[in-house]
Design an enzyme around this catalytic site. Structure first.
Site, PDB file in Angstrom:
ATOM      1  N   VAL A 185       0.816  -1.144  -0.044  1.00 36.03           N
ATOM      2  CA  VAL A 185      -0.068  -0.128   0.156  1.00 36.03           C
ATOM      3  C   VAL A 185       0.954   1.183   0.062  1.00 36.03           C
ATOM      4  O   VAL A 185       0.550   2.377  -0.689  1.00 36.03           O
ATOM      5  CB  VAL A 185      -0.944  -0.184   1.074  1.00 36.03           C
ATOM      6  CG1 VAL A 185      -1.823   1.193   1.150  1.00 36.03           C
ATOM      7  CG2 VAL A 185      -1.624  -1.414   1.151  1.00 36.03           C
TER       8      VAL A 185
ATOM      9  N   LYS B  97      -7.126  -1.997   9.777  1.00 36.29           N
ATOM     10  CA  LYS B  97      -8.497  -2.433  10.049  1.00 36.29           C
ATOM     11  C   LYS B  97      -8.392  -3.126  11.603  1.00 36.29           C
ATOM     12  O   LYS B  97      -9.382  -2.864  12.658  1.00 36.29           O
ATOM     13  CB  LYS B  97      -9.214  -3.303   9.253  1.00 36.29           C
ATOM     14  CG  LYS B  97      -8.578  -4.442   8.581  1.00 36.29           C
ATOM     15  CD  LYS B  97      -7.955  -3.964   7.554  1.00 36.29           C
ATOM     16  CE  LYS B  97      -6.929  -4.951   6.802  1.00 36.29           C
ATOM     17  NZ  LYS B  97      -7.007  -5.117   5.408  1.00 36.29           N
TER      18      LYS B  97
ATOM     19  N   GLU C 295     -10.329   5.595   5.528  1.00 29.05           N
ATOM     20  CA  GLU C 295     -11.236   4.863   4.640  1.00 29.05           C
ATOM     21  C   GLU C 295     -10.643   3.570   4.045  1.00 29.05           C
ATOM     22  O   GLU C 295     -11.373   2.799   3.814  1.00 29.05           O
ATOM     23  CB  GLU C 295     -11.160   6.158   3.405  1.00 29.05           C
ATOM     24  CG  GLU C 295     -12.102   5.383   2.122  1.00 29.05           C
ATOM     25  CD  GLU C 295     -13.701   5.497   2.601  1.00 29.05           C
ATOM     26  OE1 GLU C 295     -14.417   6.245   3.083  1.00 29.05           O
ATOM     27  OE2 GLU C 295     -14.161   4.305   2.560  1.00 29.05           O
TER      28      GLU C 295
ATOM     29  N   GLY D 264     -10.990  -1.731   0.424  1.00 27.60           N
ATOM     30  CA  GLY D 264      -9.872  -1.169  -0.441  1.00 27.60           C
ATOM     31  C   GLY D 264     -10.173   0.066  -0.994  1.00 27.60           C
ATOM     32  O   GLY D 264     -10.418   1.324  -0.170  1.00 27.60           O
TER      33      GLY D 264
ATOM     34  N   GLY E 274      -0.146  -8.708  -4.071  1.00 22.11           N
ATOM     35  CA  GLY E 274      -0.179  -7.862  -2.899  1.00 22.11           C
ATOM     36  C   GLY E 274      -1.639  -7.643  -2.277  1.00 22.11           C
ATOM     37  O   GLY E 274      -1.938  -6.611  -1.560  1.00 22.11           O
TER      38      GLY E 274
ATOM     39  N   LYS F 170     -13.293  -5.655   9.619  1.00 19.38           N
ATOM     40  CA  LYS F 170     -14.245  -4.707   8.692  1.00 19.38           C
ATOM     41  C   LYS F 170     -15.680  -4.669   9.050  1.00 19.38           C
ATOM     42  O   LYS F 170     -16.080  -3.523   8.968  1.00 19.38           O
ATOM     43  CB  LYS F 170     -13.857  -5.228   7.316  1.00 19.38           C
ATOM     44  CG  LYS F 170     -12.435  -4.981   6.740  1.00 19.38           C
ATOM     45  CD  LYS F 170     -12.057  -5.676   5.243  1.00 19.38           C
ATOM     46  CE  LYS F 170     -10.698  -5.613   4.958  1.00 19.38           C
ATOM     47  NZ  LYS F 170     -10.373  -6.193   3.736  1.00 19.38           N
TER      48      LYS F 170
END
Ligand code: NAP
Ligand code: HSE
Length: 428
Positions: A14, A105, A129, A134, A187, A205
């Site tokens: 990320v 998360k 967010e 994602g 990934g 989540k």
């Protein structure tokens, strides 16, 4: 053009996605927030690790204090994952009056209220967010666009890795391990993919979304959890035969002020829109009492989709500089709502048993189901070898507790060799 300096904590999938977006979309970002966003520092564990994306050596550090003490860094972006030292670094950043963005998360679901209340107390912003879905802007949707509603349910596929695995197993007959390796190479997976395949990631989540949607504090340990490791290609083939697709679903409902919260593999009709959400895509159905049904779908994992949500948060912070509010306060003083006993939840069930091929076995099993008020819709029998057969039952809607009690008795029957699989069937 004035610059806003940020720091990235973590430069893995990320982190590198965020770097790429900041460089590729420099112009759009400047237009959208009025500033150039510059990465001033990047924190990693190992400075010598080879990376696909090259960055100047001078901005890479292994010492968080280089970031905390840098007054020019206004926003800290936590993309390391895990609980510690991520939590400590976020709290220290907030206390150093830096705004924070995170995709973590696990932290949000476990200590989100502490992080948000610290941000509020310090008068800085805290955005997350990318922690759910994602690239799908679901947190903003729940927190801003849907605030006129009483949200009745949230149902969705919220883990890209497991959706990728199930898609490959179902459409290409790929084995579980090979599909997981591919998801890791792309990934999508967590550093420890147990979190994906055993559904902890989906539970975190769901806890985040349910807290916001149902205006309460949800303890992730109160959510029923079942991963995809036991899904066999035989079950995938049976699902196809019966017109279903198997997906790992997260289900959150509020019924009479009580919450029903669960994550488990689920058979859904192949004609339902969710059945056609494949690969790393996620889909989230939200039902609000004013808006009705809403479907959000998009890439649920991966460097650029997740980076898109992270950079969107950075831009929001810059745009909101006069607004010190944290997004989506998970307030500790909200009324706690009771989480319904999972035994009271109802579903239809697909149950696959291996039994001895002897007269009367089917009758014995059917009698046990009858005793526990589990009504059978259909039975399918296939020969496995000369001594045993596979029995597949589809039930009418039954209570979880009744099904699990009946299974305990059935398992103990002499001629039942194995309870091979139990998968819930949902109709929406
Ligand atoms: P990743 O590829 O494993 O990268 C983690 C990065 O954090 C690495 O650069 C690592 O440094 C650094 N790091 C880890 N522990 C550290 C420590 N103690 N001190 C300094 N640096 C440390 O992880 P990722 O996939 O990018 O995920 C990052 C976060 O985003 C996680 O919270 C994840 O749940 C979340 N997320 C991921 C996705 C996705 O699609 N991957 C989507 C949404 C959210 P080294 O490189 O030196 O080892
Ligand atoms: N490992 C996670 C997934 C990343 O596969 O969905 C996105 O949160």
């Amino acid at each position: 053009m004035e610059k806003v300096k940020i720091a990235l904590l973590g430069f893995g999938n990320v982190g590198q996605g965020v770097w790429k977006i900041l460089n590729t979309n420099k112009r759009e970002i400047m237009i959208n927030c009025g500033y150039e966003v510059e990465v001033g520092k990047i924190l990693v564990r190992d400075k010598n690790k080879p990376r696909a994306v090259e960055v100047p050596d001078s901005i890479v550090t292994t010492d968080i204090n280089d970031i905390l003490s840098d007054k020019d860094i206004k926003i800290v972006v936590e993309l390391m994952g895990g609980s510690e030292p991520s939590k400590e670094y976020i709290l220290s950043s907030l206390k150093a009056k830096k705004h924070v963005v995170t995709a973590n998360k696990l932290l949000l679901a476990t200590v989100g209220d502490e992080l948000i209340s610290t941000a509020d107390a310090e008068g800085v912003q805290f955005y997350y967010e990318a922690s759910v879905g994602g690239g799908i802007p679901v947190i903003r949707e729940i927190n801003e666009s849907l605030t006129a509603n009483k949200i009745e349910s949230i149902v969705g596929i919220i883990n890209g890795t497991t959706n990728y695995i199930l898609t490959k197993m179902s459409q290409e007959s790929m084995g579980f391990e090979e599909a997981l390796k591919e998801a890791q190479a792309k990934g999508y997976a967590e550093a420890d993919p147990t979190s994906d395949v055993e559904a902890y990631d989906s539970v975190y989540k769901l806890a985040i979304m349910a807290s916001l949607a149902f205006s309460t504090k949800v303890d992730s340990s109160s959510i029923y959890r079942e991963g995809i490791c036991k899904i066999d290609s035989i079950d995938i083939d049976y699902a196809k035969k019966f017109g279903y697709v198997i997906k790992l679903l997260a289900i959150g409902k509020e019924i009479d002020n009580e919450l029903e919260l669960r994550v488990h593999p689920t058979m859904i009709s192949k004609n339902h829109p969710i059945a056609n959400i494949n690969d790393s895509f996620n889909a989230i159905f939200i039902k609000g009492n004013a808006v009705g049904d809403l479907l959000l779908s998009g890439r649920g994992a991966g460097d650029l989709p997740t980076g898109s949500a992270v950079v969107g948060d950075i831009i929001s912070i810059i745009r909101n500089k006069a607004d010190l509010r944290s997004i989506g306060e998970i307030k500790s003083n909200l009324p706690l709502k009771k989480v319904k006993d999972f035994n009271e939840a109802t579903s239809r069930y697909y149950i696959r048993l291996q039994v001895a091929d002897i007269a009367g076995v089917l009758g014995e099993i059917a009698a046990v189901f009858g005793q526990y008020d589990v009504s059978i819709l259909s039975v399918n029998q296939e020969v496995i070898d000369k001594d045993s057969v596979s029995l597949v039952f589809i039930t009418h809607s039954a209570k979880e507790g009744n099904v699990s009690n009946s299974m305990k008795v059935i398992e103990s029957l002499d001629h039942v060799n194995q309870i091979a699989s139990i998968i819930r069937i949902e109709e929406f």
